[in-house]
Design a protein around this motif. Structure first.
Motif, mmCIF file in Angstrom:
data_model
loop_
_atom_site.group_PDB
_atom_site.id
_atom_site.type_symbol
_atom_site.label_atom_id
_atom_site.label_comp_id
_atom_site.label_asym_id
_atom_site.label_seq_id
_atom_site.Cartn_x
_atom_site.Cartn_y
_atom_site.Cartn_z
ATOM 1 N N THR A 1 0.328 6.194 2.530
ATOM 2 C CA THR A 1 1.936 6.645 0.917
ATOM 3 C C THR A 1 2.295 4.757 1.674
ATOM 4 O O THR A 1 2.921 4.320 1.726
ATOM 5 N N ASN A 2 2.860 5.194 3.126
ATOM 6 C CA ASN A 2 3.877 4.824 3.722
ATOM 7 C C ASN A 2 3.531 2.918 4.171
ATOM 8 O O ASN A 2 4.115 2.133 4.087
ATOM 9 N N GLN B 1 0.860 1.757 2.878
ATOM 10 C CA GLN B 1 0.852 0.678 1.098
ATOM 11 C C GLN B 1 2.133 0.186 1.225
ATOM 12 O O GLN B 1 1.750 -1.431 0.503
ATOM 13 N N GLN B 2 2.769 0.843 1.134
ATOM 14 C CA GLN B 2 4.317 0.248 0.496
ATOM 15 C C GLN B 2 4.945 -0.309 1.844
ATOM 16 O O GLN B 2 5.153 -1.890 1.588
ATOM 17 N N LEU B 3 4.621 -0.354 3.435
ATOM 18 C CA LEU B 3 5.025 -1.812 3.989
ATOM 19 C C LEU B 3 4.179 -3.096 3.251
ATOM 20 O O LEU B 3 4.584 -3.669 3.470
ATOM 21 N N GLU C 1 2.475 -3.585 0.872
ATOM 22 C CA GLU C 1 2.995 -4.421 -0.336
ATOM 23 C C GLU C 1 3.664 -4.473 -0.402
ATOM 24 O O GLU C 1 3.867 -6.315 -0.349
ATOM 25 N N TYR C 2 5.716 -5.123 0.428
ATOM 26 C CA TYR C 2 6.127 -5.215 0.781
ATOM 27 C C TYR C 2 5.968 -7.097 1.467
ATOM 28 O O TYR C 2 6.493 -8.062 1.126
ATOM 29 N N SER D 1 4.118 -9.342 -0.697
ATOM 30 C CA SER D 1 5.172 -10.380 -1.793
ATOM 31 C C SER D 1 6.217 -10.755 -1.013
ATOM 32 O O SER D 1 6.600 -11.459 -1.925
ATOM 33 N N TYR E 1 -5.202 -5.568 1.152
ATOM 34 C CA TYR E 1 -3.562 -6.285 1.962
ATOM 35 C C TYR E 1 -4.015 -6.988 3.252
ATOM 36 O O TYR E 1 -3.002 -8.100 4.082
ATOM 37 N N GLU F 1 7.788 4.217 7.687
ATOM 38 C CA GLU F 1 8.654 4.701 6.780
ATOM 39 C C GLU F 1 9.781 3.043 7.830
ATOM 40 O O GLU F 1 10.587 2.519 7.206
ATOM 41 N N HIS G 1 9.019 -0.324 7.999
ATOM 42 C CA HIS G 1 9.317 -1.508 6.532
ATOM 43 C C HIS G 1 10.878 -1.202 6.187
ATOM 44 O O HIS G 1 11.302 -2.678 6.260
#
Length: 143
Positions: free
Chosen positions: A19-20, A22-24, A26-27, A30, A57, A128, A131
């Motif tokens: 999850t961490n 993928q969040q990075l 995705e950021y 973006s 990604y 995390e 990020h």
């Protein structure tokens, strides 16, 4: 010119909470950043790309040889970006971090014990923190 983030091996992705990660990613996507990875083990690479759904990604992958600290193909591929100092090299190996700096990469050390060692580059305990560090760096650049 866009900034590039290169992960030094597939092992970095296997140690972290997906999850961490993928969040990075995705950021970074973006923000139109280029993302790449050096891989050494095809089976682990397949696990990451297929099972963990990270294919969307990554803009590029480079196959490294176990005897290389930094694959020459990576340096050749990113030659222009390195000239403009726009490539971040993320590794959990101090040896790779130091060698990457010699090639002109901006190194980022990613390891649980990152604060116990003396490093000359940015260091984060996990994805995390990385990020948050990337966001902070973008904010500082805008100011």
């Amino acid at each position: 010119m866009i900034e590039t983030f290169v992960f030094s091996s597939e092992d970095i992705f296997l140690k972290e909470d997906q999850t961490n990660i993928q969040q990075l990613l995705e950021y970074l996507k973006s923000r139109k950043q280029q993302i790449g990875m050096v891989f050494y083990d095809q089976e682990k690479m397949n696990q990451i790309l297929l099972n963990d759904h990270l294919t969307d990604y990554l803009d590029f992958t480079i196959k490294g040889k176990e005897t290389e600290i930094i694959p020459q193909e990576l340096v050749d591929f990113l030659q222009v970006e390195l000239t403009y100092q726009k490539v971040n090299y993320i590794s959990d190996s101090l040896e790779k971090v130091k060698k990457a700096e010699e090639f002109g990469f901006k190194s980022i050390y990613l390891a649980e014990n990152c604060y116990k060692k003396t490093v000359t580059c940015q260091a984060f305990q996990d994805f995390e923190q990385l990020h948050l560090g990337v966001i902070e760096n973008r904010f500082d650049t805008l100011m």
